[in-house]
Structure formats: C-alpha cells, structure tokens
Design a protein around this motif. Structure first.
Motif, PDB file in Angstrom:
ATOM      1  N   GLY A  51      22.085  71.623 -49.456  1.00  7.99           N
ATOM      2  CA  GLY A  51      20.576  72.294 -48.743  1.00  7.99           C
ATOM      3  C   GLY A  51      20.917  70.962 -47.539  1.00  7.99           C
ATOM      4  O   GLY A  51      20.110  71.166 -46.483  1.00  7.99           O
ATOM      5  N   ILE A  52      21.437  69.843 -47.420  1.00  5.83           N
ATOM      6  CA  ILE A  52      21.621  68.950 -46.506  1.00  5.83           C
ATOM      7  C   ILE A  52      22.283  69.175 -45.986  1.00  5.83           C
ATOM      8  O   ILE A  52      22.559  68.928 -44.056  1.00  5.83           O
ATOM      9  N   ALA A 100      15.715  68.831 -43.049  1.00  4.98           N
ATOM     10  CA  ALA A 100      16.970  68.785 -44.119  1.00  4.98           C
ATOM     11  C   ALA A 100      17.552  67.132 -43.484  1.00  4.98           C
ATOM     12  O   ALA A 100      18.251  66.111 -44.267  1.00  4.98           O
ATOM     13  N   ALA A 101      17.780  66.521 -42.616  1.00  2.00           N
ATOM     14  CA  ALA A 101      18.182  65.336 -41.812  1.00  2.00           C
ATOM     15  C   ALA A 101      16.740  64.394 -42.641  1.00  2.00           C
ATOM     16  O   ALA A 101      17.916  62.597 -43.018  1.00  2.00           O
ATOM     17  N   ALA A 102      15.370  64.175 -42.878  1.00  2.00           N
ATOM     18  CA  ALA A 102      15.111  63.568 -43.372  1.00  2.00           C
ATOM     19  C   ALA A 102      15.265  63.483 -45.102  1.00  2.00           C
ATOM     20  O   ALA A 102      15.725  62.174 -45.496  1.00  2.00           O
ATOM     21  N   ALA A 103      15.952  64.748 -45.230  1.00  2.00           N
ATOM     22  CA  ALA A 103      16.704  64.607 -47.194  1.00  2.00           C
ATOM     23  C   ALA A 103      18.158  64.022 -46.769  1.00  2.00           C
ATOM     24  O   ALA A 103      18.147  63.048 -47.955  1.00  2.00           O
ATOM     25  N   MET A 104      18.655  64.389 -46.488  1.00  2.00           N
ATOM     26  CA  MET A 104      20.029  63.501 -45.920  1.00  2.00           C
ATOM     27  C   MET A 104      19.329  61.836 -45.809  1.00  2.00           C
ATOM     28  O   MET A 104      20.511  61.394 -46.576  1.00  2.00           O
ATOM     29  N   ASP A 105      19.079  61.413 -45.017  1.00  2.00           N
ATOM     30  CA  ASP A 105      18.833  60.023 -45.303  1.00  2.00           C
ATOM     31  C   ASP A 105      17.914  59.409 -46.854  1.00  2.00           C
ATOM     32  O   ASP A 105      18.534  58.468 -46.594  1.00  2.00           O
ATOM     33  N   ALA A 106      17.009  60.190 -47.146  1.00  2.00           N
ATOM     34  CA  ALA A 106      16.875  59.212 -48.454  1.00  2.00           C
ATOM     35  C   ALA A 106      17.836  59.549 -49.461  1.00  2.00           C
ATOM     36  O   ALA A 106      18.103  58.609 -50.163  1.00  2.00           O
ATOM     37  N   LEU A 108      13.491  68.397 -48.580  1.00  2.00           N
ATOM     38  CA  LEU A 108      12.963  66.995 -48.544  1.00  2.00           C
ATOM     39  C   LEU A 108      12.673  66.439 -50.116  1.00  2.00           C
ATOM     40  O   LEU A 108      12.343  65.171 -50.388  1.00  2.00           O
ATOM     41  N   THR A 109      11.610  67.002 -50.521  1.00  2.00           N
ATOM     42  CA  THR A 109      11.217  67.666 -51.839  1.00  2.00           C
ATOM     43  C   THR A 109      11.664  66.724 -52.867  1.00  2.00           C
ATOM     44  O   THR A 109      11.796  66.082 -54.000  1.00  2.00           O
ATOM     45  N   ARG A 110      13.084  67.575 -52.736  1.00  2.00           N
ATOM     46  CA  ARG A 110      14.412  67.141 -54.568  1.00  2.00           C
ATOM     47  C   ARG A 110      14.896  65.400 -54.012  1.00  2.00           C
ATOM     48  O   ARG A 110      14.797  65.218 -54.864  1.00  2.00           O
ATOM     49  N   ALA A 111      14.447  65.426 -52.158  1.00  2.00           N
ATOM     50  CA  ALA A 111      15.510  64.561 -51.963  1.00  2.00           C
ATOM     51  C   ALA A 111      14.635  63.067 -52.247  1.00  2.00           C
ATOM     52  O   ALA A 111      15.294  62.028 -52.827  1.00  2.00           O
ATOM     53  N   HIS A 112      13.391  62.943 -52.547  1.00  2.00           N
ATOM     54  CA  HIS A 112      12.326  62.118 -52.109  1.00  2.00           C
ATOM     55  C   HIS A 112      12.726  61.815 -53.828  1.00  2.00           C
ATOM     56  O   HIS A 112      11.910  61.086 -54.431  1.00  2.00           O
ATOM     57  N   LEU A 158       6.931  57.667 -49.248  1.00  2.00           N
ATOM     58  CA  LEU A 158       7.540  59.447 -50.179  1.00  2.00           C
ATOM     59  C   LEU A 158       5.884  60.050 -49.481  1.00  2.00           C
ATOM     60  O   LEU A 158       6.093  61.364 -48.980  1.00  2.00           O
ATOM     61  N   SER A 159       4.697  59.792 -49.699  1.00  2.00           N
ATOM     62  CA  SER A 159       3.480  60.405 -50.229  1.00  2.00           C
ATOM     63  C   SER A 159       3.354  61.099 -48.462  1.00  2.00           C
ATOM     64  O   SER A 159       3.416  62.407 -47.992  1.00  2.00           O
TER      65      SER A 159
END
Length: 194
Positions: free
Chosen positions: A147-148, A117-123, A10-14, A86-87
């Motif tokens: 990771g997603i 991972a779902a939040a990361a996928m969206d971002a 999630l950090t990486r996607a953000h 994102l914060s």
C-alpha cells in the motif's frame, strides 16, 4: 468525508507504529537504530513530529518542532504522546472530502491517496526502525508495504536527490519480499541488527 477505506494504509501504519512503541521497554529507548546516530527515542520523536506535520498540513498548522532535530523533545509517556498525535492525524484525514483530488502535505500538495500513503510510509519505516532496534519480532507487513509503494515510487527518488532525506537504495539478493524491497528502496538494510 472520506471513505475510511481510502486511507486504510495510514490506519495500518499507525497501528504498526503504535504497537511497536507500546512494546518498547523503558530501558531500550536509548538503543541505536538504523537511522545513523539516532536512538530509538529520537526516531520516535522524529516520527511523531512528521506525523504531526502531515495532520497539521491539512488544517494549515505547523509541527511543534523540527523533525530533523529529534532530540529536542519527547516529553511524557511515549505511548500517550504518540497516541495523541496519531489520533489528530486520523481525524484530519477523516475530514478530507471523498472527491478531494489534492491534499496538502509537508511535501506539497499530493493526490489524497498518495498523501495518506506518504504519511503511512513515514510511520511504517520508523516503526520498523524502532522494532529492530529494540529487538522486537515485528517485521514490516508485506500488505502494508504494498500500500505504501505508490508513494515511495512517486516521492523517494526526488527526496533522496533534492534533500538527501533517504540514503541510497540498497541492492537486494533474489528471494526478497515486497516489504524487504521497500526498506531497501528507502535506504534501509532489511536485515539490520544492532
């Protein structure tokens, strides 16, 4: 508190989304995107509202508007407005217990790593949409796609069939990488151009 490594995806996607948004010239926000009939600004607002939903699901709140009507709002500087959300999401995920088996999400309760991972996928996918729409050479990172992938495998076919959230998966020629495979699975053309 969760170990930050639990939510590194999630950090990486953000970070990817933030970097892409920071590089969009003001004149490019009206550019068409792979999301049919949505501009780069509308995709950003959709992504912002979706991320807000992931963060607020952990605290029992709701987003400020409907992500599927992204023209409704994106007031102020895009980088600043996105950064605030994102914060908040990062702070909300940091409060999860390290042994939490389930995390509330807009999609219902999911195992905490799958929720992240779902939040990361969206971002990440919307970062990619904006990047290609605005001419940025910022491809989706293969490691981030890896990771997603567990969230995509678990959620996308159900969302595609039940809610028509994703376009049909696209076939790929031989020689594709994991990021291209993820984009195609999500209904995107990995080689899309405006």
């Amino acid at each position: 508190m969760a170990d930050t490594r639990d939510f590194e995806v999630l950090t990486r996607a953000h970070s990817y989304l933030g970097d892409v948004v920071a590089a969009v010239p003001e004149s490019a926000w009206g550019a068409p995107t792979p999301c049919t009939e949505w501009t780069a600004r509308q995709v950003l607002n959709h992504a912002r509202i979706d991320q807000q939903g992931y963060g607020l699901a952990l605290t029992g709140g709701r987003p400020d508007s409907d992500p599927f009507h992204p023209a409704d709002a994106l007031h102020g500087d895009p980088v600043t407005e996105l950064g605030k959300v994102l914060s908040q999401v990062a702070e909300a995920y940091a409060t999860l217990s390290a042994d939490a088996e389930q995390a509330p999400t807009p999609l219902g309760p999911l195992p905490a790593p799958i929720a992240a991972a779902a939040a990361a996928m969206d971002a990440a996918v919307h970062a990619w949409d904006i990047a290609v729409a605005t001419g940025q050479d910022r491809p989706l990172d293969v490691e981030l796609a890896e990771g997603i992938w567990p969230a995509a495998e678990r959620l996308v076919d159900h969302l595609r069939d039940s809610y028509q959230v994703f376009a049909p998966a696209r076939p790929l020629a031989d020689g594709h990488d994991r990021a291209e495979a993820l984009l195609a699975f999500l209904g995107r053309d990995p080689h899309w151009t405006p």
